[in-house]
Design a protein around this motif. Structure first.
Motif, PDB file in Angstrom:
ATOM      1  N   ALA A  54       2.872  -0.272  -9.423  1.00  0.00           N
ATOM      2  CA  ALA A  54       2.089  -0.975  -8.857  1.00  0.00           C
ATOM      3  C   ALA A  54       2.517  -2.000  -7.890  1.00  0.00           C
ATOM      4  O   ALA A  54       2.125  -2.430  -7.104  1.00  0.00           O
ATOM      5  CB  ALA A  54       1.060  -1.248  -9.775  1.00  0.00           C
ATOM      6  N   ALA A  55       3.412  -2.911  -8.656  1.00  0.00           N
ATOM      7  CA  ALA A  55       3.947  -4.099  -8.080  1.00  0.00           C
ATOM      8  C   ALA A  55       4.874  -3.771  -6.784  1.00  0.00           C
ATOM      9  O   ALA A  55       4.615  -4.309  -5.660  1.00  0.00           O
ATOM     10  CB  ALA A  55       5.005  -4.941  -9.106  1.00  0.00           C
ATOM     11  N   ARG A  56       5.663  -2.629  -6.916  1.00  0.00           N
ATOM     12  CA  ARG A  56       6.021  -2.143  -5.651  1.00  0.00           C
ATOM     13  C   ARG A  56       5.521  -1.559  -4.652  1.00  0.00           C
ATOM     14  O   ARG A  56       5.618  -2.040  -3.243  1.00  0.00           O
ATOM     15  CB  ARG A  56       7.011  -0.759  -6.115  1.00  0.00           C
ATOM     16  N   ALA A  57       4.252  -1.043  -4.950  1.00  0.00           N
ATOM     17  CA  ALA A  57       3.331  -0.406  -4.006  1.00  0.00           C
ATOM     18  C   ALA A  57       2.561  -1.788  -3.492  1.00  0.00           C
ATOM     19  O   ALA A  57       2.267  -1.702  -2.156  1.00  0.00           O
ATOM     20  CB  ALA A  57       2.216   0.461  -4.781  1.00  0.00           C
ATOM     21  N   MET A  58       2.232  -2.696  -4.314  1.00  0.00           N
ATOM     22  CA  MET A  58       1.643  -4.040  -3.639  1.00  0.00           C
ATOM     23  C   MET A  58       2.239  -4.642  -2.670  1.00  0.00           C
ATOM     24  O   MET A  58       1.915  -4.987  -1.710  1.00  0.00           O
ATOM     25  CB  MET A  58       0.910  -4.894  -4.589  1.00  0.00           C
ATOM     26  N   VAL A  59       3.646  -4.668  -2.890  1.00  0.00           N
ATOM     27  CA  VAL A  59       4.674  -5.481  -1.868  1.00  0.00           C
ATOM     28  C   VAL A  59       4.636  -4.605  -0.674  1.00  0.00           C
ATOM     29  O   VAL A  59       4.599  -4.935   0.480  1.00  0.00           O
ATOM     30  CB  VAL A  59       6.001  -5.473  -2.588  1.00  0.00           C
ATOM     31  N   ARG A  60       4.717  -3.092  -0.830  1.00  0.00           N
ATOM     32  CA  ARG A  60       4.846  -2.444   0.295  1.00  0.00           C
ATOM     33  C   ARG A  60       3.463  -2.544   1.062  1.00  0.00           C
ATOM     34  O   ARG A  60       3.484  -2.469   2.328  1.00  0.00           O
ATOM     35  CB  ARG A  60       5.107  -1.033  -0.104  1.00  0.00           C
ATOM     36  N   ASP A  61       2.429  -2.484   0.332  1.00  0.00           N
ATOM     37  CA  ASP A  61       1.064  -2.508   1.180  1.00  0.00           C
ATOM     38  C   ASP A  61       0.983  -3.787   1.909  1.00  0.00           C
ATOM     39  O   ASP A  61       0.481  -4.103   2.979  1.00  0.00           O
ATOM     40  CB  ASP A  61       0.086  -2.401   0.073  1.00  0.00           C
ATOM     41  N   GLU A  62       1.416  -4.938   1.442  1.00  0.00           N
ATOM     42  CA  GLU A  62       1.471  -6.095   2.133  1.00  0.00           C
ATOM     43  C   GLU A  62       2.335  -6.293   3.272  1.00  0.00           C
ATOM     44  O   GLU A  62       1.948  -6.958   4.389  1.00  0.00           O
ATOM     45  CB  GLU A  62       2.052  -7.583   0.978  1.00  0.00           C
TER      46      GLU A  62
END
Length: 127
Positions: A54-62
């Protein structure tokens, strides 16, 4: 922050597994209650992995969101201001018309009941 928390959750899961293993090995816990403890340890271990994803996905989404913000067209504020002004003007004029067209001694509910639109609509049957 989420990556660090995921590491802490994984570490907590490993510690729980070690604790449950020591308790089982020393004979304090019986085999009957071990499935509940193993399930809780597996939940801790898997939650760390899920939080890392989820942390990786949040960074990618940002990063994608920042790209979209840069590509987004600037709002046409003069046109939007004019639209807001004309909408407010029509709303005020409409309210004034409603208040001026209503007879003085009649309430709004009585005015709505006195309309003849429903009577005329159902006055004749269709042959």
């Amino acid at each position: 922050m989420n990556a660090r928390l995921s590491r802490q959750m994984t570490l907590l899961g490993i510690c729980a597994m070690a604790f449950y293993g020591i308790m089982l090995g020393s004979g304090i816990f019986s085999i009957d209650i071990m499935p509940q403890f193993i399930i809780s340890a597996v939940i801790f271990l898997s939650s760390g992995r899920i939080m890392r994803k989820a942390a990786r996905a949040m960074v990618r989404d940002e990063e994608e969101e920042q790209d979209k913000r840069q590509k987004r067209k600037e709002a046409d504020w003069p046109w939007l201001t004019g639209l807001l002004n004309w909408t407010a003007a029509f709303l005020i004029i409409g309210l004034m018309v409603i208040f001026l067209m209503k007879p003085l001694g009649v309430s709004f509910t009585e005015v709505l009941q006195l309309t003849t639109a429903p009577d005329q609509f159902f006055a004749h049957s269709v042959p």
